[in-house]
Enzyme design. Sequence first.
Site, mmCIF file in Angstrom:
data_model
loop_
_atom_site.group_PDB
_atom_site.id
_atom_site.type_symbol
_atom_site.label_atom_id
_atom_site.label_comp_id
_atom_site.label_asym_id
_atom_site.label_seq_id
_atom_site.Cartn_x
_atom_site.Cartn_y
_atom_site.Cartn_z
ATOM 1 C CD GLU A 35 -3.457 -1.359 1.798
ATOM 2 O OE1 GLU A 35 -2.737 -0.324 3.054
ATOM 3 O OE2 GLU A 35 -3.769 -2.014 1.837
ATOM 4 C CG ASP A 139 -15.983 -8.053 6.517
ATOM 5 O OD1 ASP A 139 -15.480 -7.905 5.706
ATOM 6 O OD2 ASP A 139 -16.205 -6.341 7.255
ATOM 7 C CG ASP A 145 -3.520 -7.133 6.002
ATOM 8 O OD1 ASP A 145 -2.988 -6.387 5.251
ATOM 9 O OD2 ASP A 145 -4.812 -5.750 5.398
#
Length: 165
Positions: A35, A139, A145
């Site tokens: 990212e 979810d 991660d």
Amino acid sequence: MIAVGAGANSLLSIADLDKAKDAFSTARVAVLQLEIPMERVEFAAKQAKTAGCIVLLNPAPMPSSGLSPELLKTVDILVPNVGELMSLVKDAKTIQEAAENVLELGPKAVVVTQGRHGVTAFTTEGSFWIPAIKVDAVDTVGAGDCFSASLSVSFAVRILVLAKT
């Protein structure tokens, strides 16, 4: 759903990473993902490797261009999901074939997350599969991660324990 606004991540500079290089000298494992701009990922991976860290890379979000050979040479443990792995080796027919091809590029291990199907770890010495723990997932955003963080902590703890024995 996850959305990434480059914002502060895009402002991280090589100079910032160079100022922080001492942090790698006290770390056992460096966990990286994609990212921040790729050249910064590559720079951080080289710094971590030079400092003696295990370099763990979660290749998300996977760029359409894939990962450079230079980056893969500095990565010790690559932790892709199935889709990310297969996008790295477009002509592979199985995750085993893809993982074996990636291992030839430098990583010592490729740990492929497979959601509810568990995880398979590949090394040059062989592979093993660990089934997933059955849960009622609400979810899954951030699951990769979380897995990478847990894996890196387990390596760091093991290194510390071995250093004391």
